[in-house]
Design a protein around this motif. Structure first.
Motif, short mmCIF file in Angstrom:
data_model
loop_
_atom_site.label_atom_id
_atom_site.label_comp_id
_atom_site.label_asym_id
_atom_site.label_seq_id
_atom_site.Cartn_x
_atom_site.Cartn_y
_atom_site.Cartn_z
N ASP A 69 -2.75 -5.91 -13.17
CA ASP A 69 -2.26 -4.92 -12.66
C ASP A 69 -2.86 -3.46 -13.16
O ASP A 69 -3.55 -2.76 -12.37
CB ASP A 69 -0.67 -4.55 -12.66
N ALA A 117 0.87 -1.10 0.00
CA ALA A 117 0.03 0.12 0.13
C ALA A 117 0.79 1.31 -0.11
O ALA A 117 0.58 2.22 -0.71
CB ALA A 117 -0.96 0.00 1.16
N GLN A 142 -5.75 -0.90 -11.38
CA GLN A 142 -5.31 0.54 -11.33
C GLN A 142 -6.50 1.11 -11.84
O GLN A 142 -6.99 2.20 -11.45
CB GLN A 142 -4.22 0.77 -12.22
N SER A 182 -1.01 5.73 -13.41
CA SER A 182 0.36 5.64 -13.40
C SER A 182 0.79 7.05 -13.89
O SER A 182 0.46 7.67 -14.85
CB SER A 182 1.06 4.49 -14.19
N TYR A 230 -6.61 -1.67 -4.52
CA TYR A 230 -5.51 -2.48 -5.25
C TYR A 230 -4.83 -3.45 -4.78
O TYR A 230 -4.62 -4.53 -5.32
CB TYR A 230 -4.57 -1.22 -5.83
N VAL A 231 -4.47 -3.22 -3.32
CA VAL A 231 -3.78 -4.32 -2.74
C VAL A 231 -4.80 -5.68 -2.45
O VAL A 231 -4.32 -6.76 -2.77
CB VAL A 231 -3.29 -3.97 -1.31
N CYS A 269 -5.88 2.53 -2.91
CA CYS A 269 -4.57 1.62 -2.68
C CYS A 269 -4.91 0.39 -2.00
O CYS A 269 -4.45 -0.68 -2.32
CB CYS A 269 -3.44 2.38 -1.90
N LEU A 323 -6.69 4.54 -9.88
CA LEU A 323 -5.22 4.90 -9.85
C LEU A 323 -4.96 5.12 -11.19
O LEU A 323 -5.38 4.45 -12.18
CB LEU A 323 -4.46 3.68 -9.13
N LEU A 366 1.84 5.62 -7.66
CA LEU A 366 0.77 5.94 -8.31
C LEU A 366 0.12 6.97 -7.92
O LEU A 366 0.28 7.66 -6.94
CB LEU A 366 -0.32 4.68 -8.49
N ASP A 386 3.91 1.45 -1.11
CA ASP A 386 4.39 1.62 -2.51
C ASP A 386 3.50 2.31 -3.65
O ASP A 386 3.63 3.08 -4.56
CB ASP A 386 5.06 0.19 -3.09
N CYS A 387 2.52 1.80 -3.19
CA CYS A 387 1.11 2.21 -4.25
C CYS A 387 1.09 3.68 -4.17
O CYS A 387 0.79 4.60 -5.00
CB CYS A 387 -0.20 1.67 -3.95
N GLN A 388 1.02 4.19 -2.83
CA GLN A 388 1.07 5.65 -2.67
C GLN A 388 2.12 6.51 -3.17
O GLN A 388 1.77 7.42 -3.71
CB GLN A 388 0.79 5.95 -0.95
#
Length: 280
Positions: free
Chosen positions: A267, A211, A271, A278, A229-230, A226, A276, A218, A213-215
């Motif tokens: 993935d 989470a 997103q 990229s 996503y997780v 997030c 989310l 992305l 890493d997502c923050q």
């Protein structure tokens, strides 16, 4: 006594012996009747200094501290270089490395790496299932370990405690060991990315890391994006499989061979579904 303190001690002792030698030579010249006795003393001094110099050359090269530093450097090199299934085996305490020396005077170190027999068997089975790949790798000089205990001797630059360049070539024992372990764990990382061999459950810490890493990586449109996503990844993959697939996605060769393609599709879908984007 470590190498540096030992070296200082022996140098001081040798200097004192040299002073004794000078004194005996002076007495021999000023008192000829004592020449035979002084000559014997001088001979003993010369022999002792010679032995001290030899011992100094041996002890000053690779002592226990230097060997520990070398072992740490080699393991760190492998952790940074080899695909992530290797790091997980290290974290599980299934891999151990030991650095020793039998000839410290020549600065030759011996690296012994113990890997799980199960990993060797799994990699061998994967390779035997693809005869064409096995032939191609063999033709290029690559091979995977055939046994769990791997050994290599190599020469060290004692000034920097670095492995000499020629020892890292694939034709040298250490270079060959590194290449074989890297190939084995590259195969295992690919095989386990979508397989069922690594079914460890997710932990709260695993989800927090992903989470976070997502923050950072992305653009988040919604507060719960997030977490969404997780949770989506956790339904399909284990935490280790997520790391393996992310590694494969960042490796052009692995992705070109189809590895990680299914993960990358999920993935992208997550997103989009979770809000989310990229930044790239």
């Amino acid at each position: 006594m470590n190498g540096r303190l030992g070296a200082r001690f022996y140098l001081i002792f040798a200097a004192k012996l040299f002073t004794v030698m000078q004194s005996q030579m002076h007495r021999s010249l000023t008192a000829p009747e004592n020449m035979q006795k002084n000559t014997v003393c001088l001979a003993h001094c010369v022999t002792t200094i010679g032995l001290l110099c030899y011992h100094l050359s041996v002890s000053a090269c690779l002592d226990a501290q230097a060997l520990n530093v070398l072992a740490d450097k080699e393991m760190q090199y492998m952790l940074q270089r080899i695909p992530p299934a290797f790091a997980d085996a290290v974290a599980d305490k299934l891999i151990q490395g030991q650095m020793t020396t039998q000839t410290p005077a020549s600065c030759q170190a011996h690296w012994r790496l113990s890997v799980p027999a199960a990993d060797v068997a799994e990699a061998q089975a994967l390779l035997q299932a693809e005869p064409a790949k096995q032939i191609m790798l063999a033709a290029q000089g690559y091979q995977i370990p055939e046994q769990p205990i791997l050994d290599a001797d190599f020469i060290v630059d004692v000034a920097s405690l670095q492995v000499k360049h020629q020892e890292t070539l694939q034709t040298a024992p250490l270079g060959k060991l590194r290449a074989s372990v890297e190939l084995m764990y590259a195969m295992l990382t690919q095989a386990r990315a979508n397989g069922q061999s690594d079914a460890q459950p997710w932990t709260g810490a695993d989800k927090q890391v992903l989470a976070a890493d997502c923050q950072q990586s992305l653009s988040v449109k919604a507060p719960a994006a997030c977490q969404c996503y997780v949770d989506g990844l956790a339904e399909k993959y284990t935490a280790r499989q997520v790391r393996y697939n992310r590694y494969l996605s960042s490796n052009p060769y692995a992705f070109a061979t189809g590895n990680g393609a299914e993960f990358k599709q999920l993935d992208k879908k997550l997103q989009a579904d979770c809000g989310l984007t990229s930044p790239h």
